[in-house]
Design a protein around this motif. Sequence first.
Motif, PDB file in Angstrom:
ATOM      1  N   PHE A  84       0.807  -1.220   0.000  1.00  0.00           N
ATOM      2  CA  PHE A  84       0.000   0.000   0.000  1.00  0.00           C
ATOM      3  C   PHE A  84       0.842   1.273   0.000  1.00  0.00           C
ATOM      4  CE2 PHE A  84      -4.256   1.262  -0.056  1.00  0.00           C
ATOM      5  CZ  PHE A  84      -4.509   2.315   0.815  1.00  0.00           C
ATOM      6  N   GLY A  85       2.070   1.186  -0.476  1.00  0.00           N
ATOM      7  CA  GLY A  85       2.954   2.348  -0.458  1.00  0.00           C
ATOM      8  C   GLY A  85       2.490   3.412  -1.434  1.00  0.00           C
ATOM      9  N   SER A  88      -1.480   4.075  -1.802  1.00  0.00           N
ATOM     10  CA  SER A  88      -2.111   4.863  -0.742  1.00  0.00           C
ATOM     11  C   SER A  88      -2.311   6.300  -1.234  1.00  0.00           C
ATOM     12  CB  SER A  88      -1.279   4.880   0.540  1.00  0.00           C
ATOM     13  OG  SER A  88      -0.304   5.901   0.529  1.00  0.00           O
ATOM     14  N   LEU A  89      -1.527   6.703  -2.234  1.00  0.00           N
ATOM     15  CA  LEU A  89      -1.618   8.052  -2.783  1.00  0.00           C
ATOM     16  C   LEU A  89      -2.742   8.173  -3.813  1.00  0.00           C
ATOM     17  CD1 LEU A  89       2.230   8.395  -3.297  1.00  0.00           C
ATOM     18  CD2 LEU A  89       0.900   9.547  -1.531  1.00  0.00           C
ATOM     19  N   ARG A 257      -8.838   3.288   4.621  1.00  0.00           N
ATOM     20  CA  ARG A 257      -8.007   3.008   3.444  1.00  0.00           C
ATOM     21  C   ARG A 257      -7.324   1.649   3.580  1.00  0.00           C
ATOM     22  NH1 ARG A 257      -5.869   6.721   0.396  1.00  0.00           N
ATOM     23  NH2 ARG A 257      -5.643   5.013  -1.097  1.00  0.00           N
TER      24      ARG A 257
ATOM     25  N   SER B  88      -8.160  10.471  12.906  1.00  0.00           N
ATOM     26  CA  SER B  88      -7.859   9.752  11.664  1.00  0.00           C
ATOM     27  C   SER B  88      -8.792   8.550  11.534  1.00  0.00           C
ATOM     28  CB  SER B  88      -6.406   9.272  11.623  1.00  0.00           C
ATOM     29  OG  SER B  88      -6.261   8.011  12.260  1.00  0.00           O
ATOM     30  N   MET B 228       6.632   8.071   6.228  1.00  0.00           N
ATOM     31  CA  MET B 228       5.410   7.481   6.766  1.00  0.00           C
ATOM     32  C   MET B 228       5.560   5.984   6.985  1.00  0.00           C
ATOM     33  SD  MET B 228       3.543  10.051   7.321  1.00  0.00           S
ATOM     34  CE  MET B 228       1.872   9.467   7.627  1.00  0.00           C
ATOM     35  N   PRO B 250       6.840   9.737  -0.550  1.00  0.00           N
ATOM     36  CA  PRO B 250       5.554   9.817   0.142  1.00  0.00           C
ATOM     37  C   PRO B 250       4.826   8.483   0.366  1.00  0.00           C
ATOM     38  CG  PRO B 250       5.226  10.315  -2.168  1.00  0.00           C
ATOM     39  CD  PRO B 250       6.702  10.117  -1.982  1.00  0.00           C
ATOM     40  N   ALA B 251       5.496   7.353   0.190  1.00  0.00           N
ATOM     41  CA  ALA B 251       4.830   6.047   0.337  1.00  0.00           C
ATOM     42  C   ALA B 251       4.040   5.974   1.637  1.00  0.00           C
ATOM     43  CB  ALA B 251       5.859   4.918   0.284  1.00  0.00           C
ATOM     44  N   LEU B 252       2.854   5.412   1.560  1.00  0.00           N
ATOM     45  CA  LEU B 252       1.927   5.251   2.692  1.00  0.00           C
ATOM     46  C   LEU B 252       1.423   6.575   3.252  1.00  0.00           C
ATOM     47  CD1 LEU B 252       0.780   2.618   4.005  1.00  0.00           C
ATOM     48  CD2 LEU B 252       2.254   3.086   5.957  1.00  0.00           C
ATOM     49  N   GLY B 253       1.644   7.653   2.548  1.00  0.00           N
ATOM     50  CA  GLY B 253       1.225   8.960   3.059  1.00  0.00           C
ATOM     51  C   GLY B 253      -0.246   9.274   2.836  1.00  0.00           C
ATOM     52  N   GLY B 254      -0.919   8.441   2.042  1.00  0.00           N
ATOM     53  CA  GLY B 254      -2.336   8.686   1.842  1.00  0.00           C
ATOM     54  C   GLY B 254      -2.607   9.737   0.785  1.00  0.00           C
ATOM     55  N   ALA B 255      -3.865   9.730   0.303  1.00  0.00           N
ATOM     56  CA  ALA B 255      -4.236  10.607  -0.795  1.00  0.00           C
ATOM     57  C   ALA B 255      -4.757  11.952  -0.310  1.00  0.00           C
ATOM     58  CB  ALA B 255      -5.301   9.926  -1.648  1.00  0.00           C
ATOM     59  N   ARG B 257      -6.359  12.399   3.451  1.00  0.00           N
ATOM     60  CA  ARG B 257      -6.805  12.603   4.826  1.00  0.00           C
ATOM     61  C   ARG B 257      -5.946  13.640   5.539  1.00  0.00           C
ATOM     62  NH1 ARG B 257      -9.384   8.973   7.678  1.00  0.00           N
ATOM     63  NH2 ARG B 257      -9.973  10.758   8.958  1.00  0.00           N
ATOM     64  N   PHE B 264       3.522  16.301   2.895  1.00  0.00           N
ATOM     65  CA  PHE B 264       4.726  16.077   2.094  1.00  0.00           C
ATOM     66  C   PHE B 264       5.545  17.350   1.908  1.00  0.00           C
ATOM     67  CE2 PHE B 264       3.041  12.097   1.732  1.00  0.00           C
ATOM     68  CZ  PHE B 264       1.872  12.003   0.983  1.00  0.00           C
ATOM     69  N   PRO B 279       3.506  12.984  -6.165  1.00  0.00           N
ATOM     70  CA  PRO B 279       2.897  12.656  -7.456  1.00  0.00           C
ATOM     71  C   PRO B 279       2.448  13.921  -8.178  1.00  0.00           C
ATOM     72  CG  PRO B 279       1.723  11.607  -5.610  1.00  0.00           C
ATOM     73  CD  PRO B 279       2.624  12.624  -5.038  1.00  0.00           C
ATOM     74  N   ARG B 284       0.384   9.302 -13.005  1.00  0.00           N
ATOM     75  CA  ARG B 284      -0.338   8.086 -12.594  1.00  0.00           C
ATOM     76  C   ARG B 284      -1.206   8.312 -11.356  1.00  0.00           C
ATOM     77  NH1 ARG B 284       4.837   6.065 -12.541  1.00  0.00           N
ATOM     78  NH2 ARG B 284       4.608   5.325 -10.394  1.00  0.00           N
ATOM     79  N   PHE B 285      -1.123   9.524 -10.796  1.00  0.00           N
ATOM     80  CA  PHE B 285      -1.818   9.788  -9.551  1.00  0.00           C
ATOM     81  C   PHE B 285      -2.788  10.952  -9.744  1.00  0.00           C
ATOM     82  CE2 PHE B 285       0.710   6.938  -6.980  1.00  0.00           C
ATOM     83  CZ  PHE B 285       1.856   6.786  -7.740  1.00  0.00           C
ATOM     84  N   SER B 286      -3.558  11.237  -8.728  1.00  0.00           N
ATOM     85  CA  SER B 286      -4.680  12.145  -8.944  1.00  0.00           C
ATOM     86  C   SER B 286      -4.570  13.498  -8.248  1.00  0.00           C
ATOM     87  CB  SER B 286      -5.966  11.454  -8.486  1.00  0.00           C
ATOM     88  OG  SER B 286      -5.815  11.042  -7.141  1.00  0.00           O
ATOM     89  N   PHE B 287      -3.378  13.890  -7.825  1.00  0.00           N
ATOM     90  CA  PHE B 287      -3.258  15.211  -7.204  1.00  0.00           C
ATOM     91  C   PHE B 287      -3.555  16.271  -8.261  1.00  0.00           C
ATOM     92  CE2 PHE B 287      -1.871  12.879  -3.833  1.00  0.00           C
ATOM     93  CZ  PHE B 287      -0.772  13.280  -3.091  1.00  0.00           C
TER      94      PHE B 287
END
Lengths: 371, 371
Positions: A84-85, A88-89, A257, B88, B228, B250-255, B257, B264, B279, B284-287
């Motif tokens: 989930f590294g 998770s993003l 999550r 959380s 994280m 940022p692995a495991l840092g969440g999208a 929350r 980051f 990201p 590949r990510f949604s920021f």
Amino acid sequence: MSRFHAIYHVRCAAADVAARAAALALEQSIEMPLAPVTSDYVRDEIVARVEGCAQIAPGVHAVTLALATATTGGEIGQAMNMLFGNCSLQDDVTLVDVALPDDFLAGFRGPRYGLDGMREAVGAGSRALTMTALKPQGLPSAELAALCETFAGAGLDIVKDDHGITNQAYSPFAARVAACQAAVRRANAATGGRSVYAPSLSGGPRQLREQVRIVHDEGVRMVLACPMLMGLACFAELVDELRCPVIAHPALGGASRIAPPLLFGRLFRLLGADATIFPNYGGRFSFSRETCEALAHAGRAAWRDFRACAPVPAGGMSVERVAEMIDVYGRDVCLLIGGNLLAAGTDLPARSRHFVDTVRRLSSAPQESAR
Amino acid sequence: MSRFHAIYHVRCAAADVAARAAALALEQSIEMPLAPVTSDYVRDEIVARVEGCAQIAPGVHAVTLALATATTGGEIGQAMNMLFGNCSLQDDVTLVDVALPDDFLAGFRGPRYGLDGMREAVGAGSRALTMTALKPQGLPSAELAALCETFAGAGLDIVKDDHGITNQAYSPFAARVAACQAAVRRANAATGGRSVYAPSLSGGPRQLREQVRIVHDEGVRMVLACPMLMGLACFAELVDELRCPVIAHPALGGASRIAPPLLFGRLFRLLGADATIFPNYGGRFSFSRETCEALAHAGRAAWRDFRACAPVPAGGMSVERVAEMIDVYGRDVCLLIGGNLLAAGTDLPARSRHFVDTVRRLSSAPQESAR
């Protein structure tokens, strides 16, 4: 080569799930496009595989990946990284379940004491355990210790720090632990009981080493720790250093999550939590009853030779709900009530004794004599 | 008494927000009902206060709490506990921003090298930096080292491990670091350049100490770490032990929350990340682009005497987007392109040189001569 399954819930249109699942498999293994990879070993043994996609609700799909065990390096931080590294993003993915393989699990011992070891520590036979929390933070150590003595005197098995009480100026760790240990000794001497005080461990490796030293020097017989705050690998090492049971607290663990039964049940147990505190349904938090029961099951179900991790339903529980909780969870549980006891004000000792007596009455085996 | 503001976004009906905010304030301080608290000090100085609620969208409210600095104990793990420990676990709350107070910040040094220190390490003048990643995991150390030599030979400033390459059997840390360090030295000897190899550090405190020793023994000049995964306090201690810049992943840092610019950008910078990978929008990510710009701003804006933390937009970036990214982020940035270079197959050296040359052309100050 060893592989294991991880189940994700992915939110996307049905037409997109195959591509989404394939992308997830790459993200959680080689993190690059497949085409340029020329190594047969990497393609065959390292790249994660999509084992299945099943729509479980409109726009929600259960995706099963087969990850290569070798990518975990046998280490929990790296296992979390691969599970989930990066994803998770991505807010369309949750990690729901993992079937960790034997060759990975062989590197872990699970709880060192477990529920039965905690029972033994407090002389609880086979009944449910009772736990409360010293609150509020901000009280000086002497007052926390007085409260500790009152709770232990009323027969609470475990008196833990509120997880927010760590090493602040108003109740620094060393002084607080010394005071509360002395308090619980006095209470036990008066009652003939074996209540324990469980301080909250915190900080980075340096501070934790110092706190472990104090814990051992002061004869502390149980501790509280927050695995997601300190880092899972750091928590696992802490368990290794300690010579007493460890209660895990779910702070910073997130709502959904990573599925609570997996994180707070299975993984915390794997890393050595002897008990796992979680927000019970119908309290200040929003876990469903189903989630809570699955969490308790993950903690207690037969799993290799791992001891059971005591579920500790908490978060706004009340003495009035004790019967219901014993009914739902059975006696292999530790009931945590904090604020509801303190809310009794001057009646705190009486309400505490009522909590203790109710739990004993409802969960002791018939042949066990009352203490 | 020192207090600081934290801003949360809470999802609830407008009619419920006052009660929800009050409950949040208790949850993130004393974690019990207010009524039984008799201590004036706790009521006045410790209990968090609701400073404001403002509806920002239908069913979404910005709630500002004033937390007591003393509850953090001056320690980052405990600060995270008070900011987002229990809540959380509540899926209707996100942590959006925090204005950490000077008396807390005084305990932190921020980046030890910062963006300019990283530029100095690689001889980059004032231009943007270039970074790539060794992939895929599963390749033996000798092949990762060969790839490292190719990238460094093409002029990439920083060649890091893929964050998934840690200490697995196929490329164990010690052997891999030795091989890649030798590779980058050979490349630099051939080009006259100062490229660096940045290995990925992982595991618990014991493994990290060993890896730091190896890093120092091998003359490694930069490292990668995932705060994280290892725990924020553990990361802060790692920075303290290291004698080179640290790139945060940022692995495991969440999208969402904890708002990405806060986690980051601001917090990773506070704890000593000299660069922060995130990201980028459109990958590949949604920021969103707005989130990315806010994150870069949090990393670079003037903040006490903290050095700037280099933003590293990543996650599916391509050489074709270099001009756009320099346009959006300016030259105070490190551009990370991984898979897109590897996708060039046998043309990898040429595409890498094209990446390097494009960044130099677009971001060098006019008076700086080409290397």
